[in-house]
Design a protein around this motif. Structure first.
Motif, PDB file in Angstrom:
ATOM      1  N   GLY A  83       4.644  93.795 -56.581  1.00  0.00           N
ATOM      2  CA  GLY A  83       4.848  95.230 -56.487  1.00  0.00           C
ATOM      3  C   GLY A  83       3.824  96.127 -57.151  1.00  0.00           C
ATOM      4  N   TRP A  84       2.787  95.568 -57.727  1.00  0.00           N
ATOM      5  CA  TRP A  84       1.742  96.378 -58.351  1.00  0.00           C
ATOM      6  C   TRP A  84       0.597  96.618 -57.366  1.00  0.00           C
ATOM      7  N   VAL A  85      -0.092  97.728 -57.524  1.00  0.00           N
ATOM      8  CA  VAL A  85      -1.351  97.990 -56.833  1.00  0.00           C
ATOM      9  C   VAL A  85      -2.436  97.775 -57.882  1.00  0.00           C
ATOM     10  N   ALA A  86      -3.343  96.846 -57.629  1.00  0.00           N
ATOM     11  CA  ALA A  86      -4.402  96.513 -58.578  1.00  0.00           C
ATOM     12  C   ALA A  86      -5.731  97.060 -58.075  1.00  0.00           C
ATOM     13  N   ARG A  87      -6.469  97.684 -58.966  1.00  0.00           N
ATOM     14  CA  ARG A  87      -7.781  98.229 -58.611  1.00  0.00           C
ATOM     15  C   ARG A  87      -8.823  97.819 -59.636  1.00  0.00           C
TER      16      ARG A  87
ATOM     17  N   GLU B 100      -0.142  91.798 -57.480  1.00  0.00           N
ATOM     18  CA  GLU B 100      -0.052  92.300 -56.107  1.00  0.00           C
ATOM     19  C   GLU B 100       1.120  91.689 -55.348  1.00  0.00           C
ATOM     20  N   ASN B 101       1.524  90.486 -55.706  1.00  0.00           N
ATOM     21  CA  ASN B 101       2.683  89.841 -55.077  1.00  0.00           C
ATOM     22  C   ASN B 101       4.010  90.304 -55.680  1.00  0.00           C
TER      23      ASN B 101
ATOM     24  N   PHE C  30      -3.688  98.774 -63.110  1.00  0.00           N
ATOM     25  CA  PHE C  30      -2.530  98.359 -62.326  1.00  0.00           C
ATOM     26  C   PHE C  30      -1.606  99.555 -62.197  1.00  0.00           C
ATOM     27  N   TYR C  31      -1.204  99.884 -60.976  1.00  0.00           N
ATOM     28  CA  TYR C  31      -0.355 101.036 -60.695  1.00  0.00           C
ATOM     29  C   TYR C  31       0.971 100.547 -60.138  1.00  0.00           C
ATOM     30  N   GLY C  32       2.045 101.007 -60.726  1.00  0.00           N
ATOM     31  CA  GLY C  32       3.356 100.639 -60.212  1.00  0.00           C
ATOM     32  C   GLY C  32       4.450 100.920 -61.213  1.00  0.00           C
TER      33      GLY C  32
ATOM     34  N   HIS D  75      -9.609  96.272 -64.882  1.00  0.00           N
ATOM     35  CA  HIS D  75      -8.627  96.603 -63.845  1.00  0.00           C
ATOM     36  C   HIS D  75      -7.638  97.656 -64.311  1.00  0.00           C
TER      37      HIS D  75
END
Length: 93
Positions: free
Chosen positions: A19-23, A16-17, A38-40, A36
């Motif tokens: 540039g990724w969006v984590a879900r 997340e620090n 990870f989008y990016g 999880h």
């Protein structure tokens, strides 16, 4: 020994620090979902976190195989450095 939750939290924080969006992922009414996504960087990276030395359970193995059969990879990560290296490999670094 590192706990699975620590491996996951540290990898997610780094992601997340950087540039990724984590879900966090869960299936409704079904077992075996990865931990999880990870989008990016034009990618979706699916990850199952494990503590070092622990393997997938039966439901996770089956789900990973189902996804592999349709060309989708679920990565299994058991330490923070491996998680970061995986995500960096998709960032073009």
């Amino acid at each position: 020994m590192a706990r699975e939750a620590n491996v996951e939290m540290e990898t997610v924080a780094w992601a997340e620090n950087n540039g990724w969006v984590a879900r966090k992922m869960a299936y409704a009414g079904r077992r075996g979902c990865r931990d999880h996504d990870f989008y990016g960087f034009g990618r979706v990276v699916m990850v199952e976190f494990k503590r070092p030395g622990k393997g997938l359970d039966l439901h996770q193995e089956k789900e990973r195989k189902r996804l592999a059969e349709v060309g989708v990879k679920v990565h299994v990560i058991d330490n923070r450095d491996a998680g970061i290296a995986l995500l960096q490999s998709f960032m073009g670094r």
